[in-house]
Design an enzyme around this catalytic site. Structure first.
Site, PDB file in Angstrom:
ATOM      1  N   LYS A   1      40.732  14.581 -32.433  1.00 33.63           N
ATOM      2  CA  LYS A   1      39.629  14.735 -31.475  1.00 33.63           C
ATOM      3  C   LYS A   1      39.940  15.856 -30.497  1.00 33.63           C
ATOM      4  CE  LYS A   1      36.542  11.821 -30.974  1.00 33.63           C
ATOM      5  NZ  LYS A   1      36.404  10.388 -31.012  1.00 33.63           N
TER       6      LYS A   1
ATOM      7  N   CYS B   1       7.654  24.647   2.481  1.00 31.89           N
ATOM      8  CA  CYS B   1       6.598  24.618   3.497  1.00 31.89           C
ATOM      9  C   CYS B   1       7.012  23.896   4.774  1.00 31.89           C
ATOM     10  CB  CYS B   1       5.331  23.980   2.947  1.00 31.89           C
ATOM     11  SG  CYS B   1       5.494  22.209   2.672  1.00 31.89           S
TER      12      CYS B   1
ATOM     13  N   CYS C   1      10.400  19.921   3.292  1.00 28.51           N
ATOM     14  CA  CYS C   1      10.281  20.761   2.097  1.00 28.51           C
ATOM     15  C   CYS C   1      10.879  22.141   2.347  1.00 28.51           C
ATOM     16  CB  CYS C   1       8.813  20.876   1.722  1.00 28.51           C
ATOM     17  SG  CYS C   1       8.514  22.104   0.464  1.00 28.51           S
TER      18      CYS C   1
ATOM     19  N   CYS D   1       1.488  23.242  -0.255  1.00 29.64           N
ATOM     20  CA  CYS D   1       2.825  23.825  -0.164  1.00 29.64           C
ATOM     21  C   CYS D   1       2.905  25.060  -1.068  1.00 29.64           C
ATOM     22  CB  CYS D   1       3.852  22.779  -0.592  1.00 29.64           C
ATOM     23  SG  CYS D   1       5.470  23.463  -0.948  1.00 29.64           S
TER      24      CYS D   1
ATOM     25  N   TYR E   1      29.683  13.915 -46.380  1.00 27.62           N
ATOM     26  CA  TYR E   1      31.132  14.093 -46.364  1.00 27.62           C
ATOM     27  C   TYR E   1      31.904  13.137 -47.257  1.00 27.62           C
ATOM     28  CZ  TYR E   1      30.599  10.598 -42.640  1.00 27.62           C
ATOM     29  OH  TYR E   1      30.254   9.507 -41.915  1.00 27.62           O
TER      30      TYR E   1
ATOM     31  N   LYS F   1      34.393  17.425 -37.749  1.00 21.98           N
ATOM     32  CA  LYS F   1      33.872  16.088 -37.478  1.00 21.98           C
ATOM     33  C   LYS F   1      32.555  16.266 -36.734  1.00 21.98           C
ATOM     34  CE  LYS F   1      35.209  11.599 -35.641  1.00 21.98           C
ATOM     35  NZ  LYS F   1      34.026  11.331 -34.817  1.00 21.98           N
TER      36      LYS F   1
ATOM     37  N   GLU G   1      38.012  18.886 -42.409  1.00 23.86           N
ATOM     38  CA  GLU G   1      36.551  19.052 -42.314  1.00 23.86           C
ATOM     39  C   GLU G   1      36.149  18.907 -40.861  1.00 23.86           C
ATOM     40  OE1 GLU G   1      34.706  15.772 -44.302  1.00 23.86           O
ATOM     41  OE2 GLU G   1      35.759  16.209 -46.156  1.00 23.86           O
TER      42      GLU G   1
ATOM     43  N   CYS H   1       7.632  16.705  -2.003  1.00 23.77           N
ATOM     44  CA  CYS H   1       6.847  17.303  -0.946  1.00 23.77           C
ATOM     45  C   CYS H   1       5.417  16.860  -1.216  1.00 23.77           C
ATOM     46  CB  CYS H   1       6.963  18.824  -1.007  1.00 23.77           C
ATOM     47  SG  CYS H   1       5.681  19.646  -0.061  1.00 23.77           S
TER      48      CYS H   1
ATOM     49  N   ASP I   1      29.256  15.654 -34.782  1.00 18.78           N
ATOM     50  CA  ASP I   1      28.916  14.674 -33.750  1.00 18.78           C
ATOM     51  C   ASP I   1      27.470  14.207 -33.925  1.00 18.78           C
ATOM     52  OD1 ASP I   1      29.362  13.050 -31.656  1.00 18.78           O
ATOM     53  OD2 ASP I   1      29.184  14.584 -30.112  1.00 18.78           O
TER      54      ASP I   1
END
Ligand code: IVH
Length: 668
Positions: free
Chosen positions: A313, A410, A407, A430, A225, A116, A114, A425, A118
């Site tokens: 795994k 600008c 920045c 700007c 499950y 697994k 099956e 900034c 997460d």
């Protein structure tokens, strides 16, 4: 209809709803449209409203119903929830098989494979077929009771589709689908909230919400499950148990397979190495279980894990590539965001060429430099990230990357405000900030100016026709006609949309100003509290943070915003252009003046924000909890506990149709 007929009908409707819910959430194969489903739900709500004694704990109207809680109660599991031992390669699986074989004196063994999932392990308890408790795994002995939150999960049946008397426990994994995870993180990044590293953490956060309505919005699902405590069930194999669970209405994984012996299992694992990325949910391995329950019993368990199962795994999918550059962009609030530009590489099924680096600290921590060889992966199988640098490949002397001190748009100096991870900034004018803030100002949640989008804004900026949001209101037809791809008709529509936005409710303007931390919800609270932009501008941080739900971060940034001359100037110009900066005053008599509303459940013909806006436009107020001072409770699909409270307190209840009548007559 009398109550006897109503009882019969309510049961009929519940059965239909359960059937269609199962088709939609468990089988992924709906038979009817959402509208038809909603109609059934409304009918049931109406019946249960008229005859409250017909309302049952397992009624589908009770999915989103749990009230806010202060914390979680601990529950003891009837059988401990142990976890699985891991295997990382074929050799380890053969070792597992040898141990199984020798404990079973060489009997033939069938294995179930099956995915697994997460997510996080959950126990569900049914009493005479009705869901009575849902709990987290916790430490395996005791977990937390999160029943109201799990009730909101569509793939968890509130009552079984098979007659199973007594106590019946099932176990499974609650998870967040990959696309929901990506959307959630997008929203969190926008709101400046920390991101979830993977769908599992996001699911864990969602099930531990104190408000089940939030869990409901996170779009969780559950794969079942295993049986837990289930004394009266006579099944021989794990596979049969899964079939029984499926018949009882649970979602079981369609990729489950049975094989005789370990070698076919190992062969089959190969196919999973790629297939896993095509699934809409994240899996971190394949669980291999001895199929015969009688053999499982003989094998037993150690303190930590069963001897009859093992988790193979996957090694997390990673790839090696080169950082070709680091791009720094400037957002609406001035935040400089670094992104690694990568030599394209295949990871978890797609080509990756960018990876977010988030901020200076993360770059330093990982020590990412231009030209570096790096390992990349995808968080939650979708969001590309640099895992680590491979410094051994640095042959030419490379420079430590530092974020620009000016920045990139600008050229003005950037600052890192105390306690923050981001560089900003600070220049309100700007161009990059201006562009992003204009896009925000006209966006749907803010001033909602249809027809003005990023490409029009780019043209307006390039031609120097706008320098701030207020300039939008000074545009002439001639200005628009001078742009590319704009004819007279669309120029007029655009001007009309701009004009119309002047009368927007105050909260839209507050949100549109793009004050840091002020999202739509905070904007509404601020508009409701101050009723005018001028009053809000004069407020000190103390007054601001005294408003319920407004914390010190919002208060501070609102205060700072209005302390800046350039912001005050733009606001003055917006007002001069005729943009409403006052909540429509209470003096002008409005039909819903002084009325408070509570909305609960999903409305069909309009969204919550739309309903709220209508009510507010007509002088009413929308509050979140029902009290004896509430005038009306409007109920939609799956109304919650607010509905029950309203019934108890005798507050007037409106179905959606009643509510629309009220609004229509008030608008006349
Ligand atoms: S069986 C006694 N099957 O993996 C064995 N677990 O590391 C009970 N998980 O705590 C677990 N998918 O949260 C089993 N198909 C699956 C699973 C699964 C995910 C999780 C579960 C468990 C953990 C074990």
């Amino acid at each position: 209809m009398d109550i006897t007929e109503a009882r019969v009908r309510a049961e009929e409707v519940r059965e239909q709803i359960d059937y269609h819910n199962h088709r939609y959430h468990v089988l992924d194969d709906p038979e009817i449209s959402d509208a038809e489903f909603d109609a059934l739900m409304r009918e049931l709500v109406a019946l249960e409203h008229k005859w409250p004694e017909l309302r049952t704990a397992d009624s589908p109207t009770q999915r989103v119903g749990g009230a806010l809680r202060e914390g979680f109660v601990t529950v003891r599991h009837r059988l401990p929830m142990i976890s699985l031992a891991n295997a990382f390669d074929a050799q380890e699986l053969r070792g597992f098989d040898r141990r199984v074989q020798s404990a079973l004196a060489g009997e033939k063994v069938a294995y179930v494979m099956e995915p697994k999932i997460d997510g996080l392990a959950i126990s569900l308890i049914y009493e005479d077929g009705v869901l009575v408790q849902g709990a987290t795994r916790g430490d395996g002995e005791t977990g937390e009771d999160i029943t109201p939150n799990l009730r909101t999960v569509g793939s968890i049946p509130l009552r079984l589709r098979r007659d199973i008397p007594g106590i019946f426990e099932v176990r499974g994994e609650v998870y967040m689908p990959k696309d929901s995870f990506a959307r959630l993180n997008e929203r969190r990044e926008e709101a400046g909230l920390p991101l979830f590293a993977n769908p599992r953490n996001a699911a864990a956060g969602a099930v531990r919400q104190l408000d089940p309505a939030i869990t409901a919005r996170r779009n969780l699902a559950m794969f079942t499950y295993a049986l837990g405590f289930a004394e009266n069930l006579k099944v021989k194999t794990h596979y049969e148990a899964l079939e029984l669970l499926s018949e009882a209405g649970f979602k079981t994984n369609e990729h489950t397979r049975v094989f005789w012996g370990i070698e076919p299992v190992i062969e089959h694992l190969v196919a999973w190495q790629d297939k896993r990325f095509d699934l809409p949910y994240m899996i971190d391995g394949i669980v291999i279980k001895v199929n015969y329950l009688e053999q499982q019993e003989r094998l037993g368990a150690t303190m930590k894990s069963p001897r009859w199962a093992i988790a193979f795994k996957f090694t997390p999918e990673q790839a090696e590539t080169t950082v070709e550059g680091i791009l720094v962009t400037v957002g609406r609030t001035g935040v400089l965001t670094p992104t690694a530009v990568l030599a394209p590489v295949l990871v978890a099924g797609t080509t990756v060429s960018r990876a977010g680096l988030h901020n200076e600290d993360i770059i330093r921590e990982k020590d990412v430099r231009i030209g570096d060889r790096v390992i990349v992966h995808k968080a939650g199988d979708i969001i590309p990230e640099i895992v680590r640098v491979l410094p051994e490949f640095r042959n030419d002397p490379t420079e430590v990357f530092s974020m620009p001190r000016t920045c990139p748009s600008c050229g003005s100096e950037v600052l890192r405000p105390e306690g923050e991870v981001a560089l900003r900034c600070m220049n309100m004018a700007c161009p990059a900030r201006l562009r992003e803030s204009l896009i925000h100002f006209v966006s749907r949640g803010a001033m909602d100016i249809v027809g003005v989008g990023p490409s029009l804004i780019d043209q307006l900026l390039a031609r120097d026709l706008v320098r701030d949001a207020a300039d939008l209101y000074l545009l002439s037809e001639g200005d628009l006609l001078s742009l590319e791809r704009i004819g007279p008709k669309s120029a007029q529509n655009t001007l009309e949309a701009i004009r119309k936005s002047k009368d927007n409710p105050l909260y839209r303007l507050i949100f549109g100003l793009g004050i840091r931390h002020v999202g739509e919800r905070a904007a509404k609270l601020l508009a409701g509290h101050f009723g005018s932009l001028d009053r809000m501008a004069c407020a000190g941080t103390e007054e601001l943070s005294a408003i319920p739900e407004i914390g010190p971060a919002i208060a501070g940034s609102v205060h700072d915003f209005f302390a800046r001359d350039e912001n005050r100037k733009v606001i003055e110009r917006l007002k001069n252009a005729g943009v409403q900066s006052e909540e429509q005053s209470a003096e002008t008599e409005k039909p819903l003046n002084g009325k408070t509303f509570v909305l609960t459940g999903g409305l069909e013909s309009l969204t919550r924000p739309e309903a709220t806006e209508l009510i507010e436009r007509l002088g009413g107020r929308v509050v979140s909890s029902v009290s004896k001072n509430t005038d009306y409770v409007v109920i939609g699909k799956d109304p919650g506990s607010k509905y029950q409270k309203a019934v108890k307190l005798g507050v007037t209840i409106f179905q959606e149709a009643d509510f629309k009548d009220l609004i229509e007559s008030a608008l006349r």
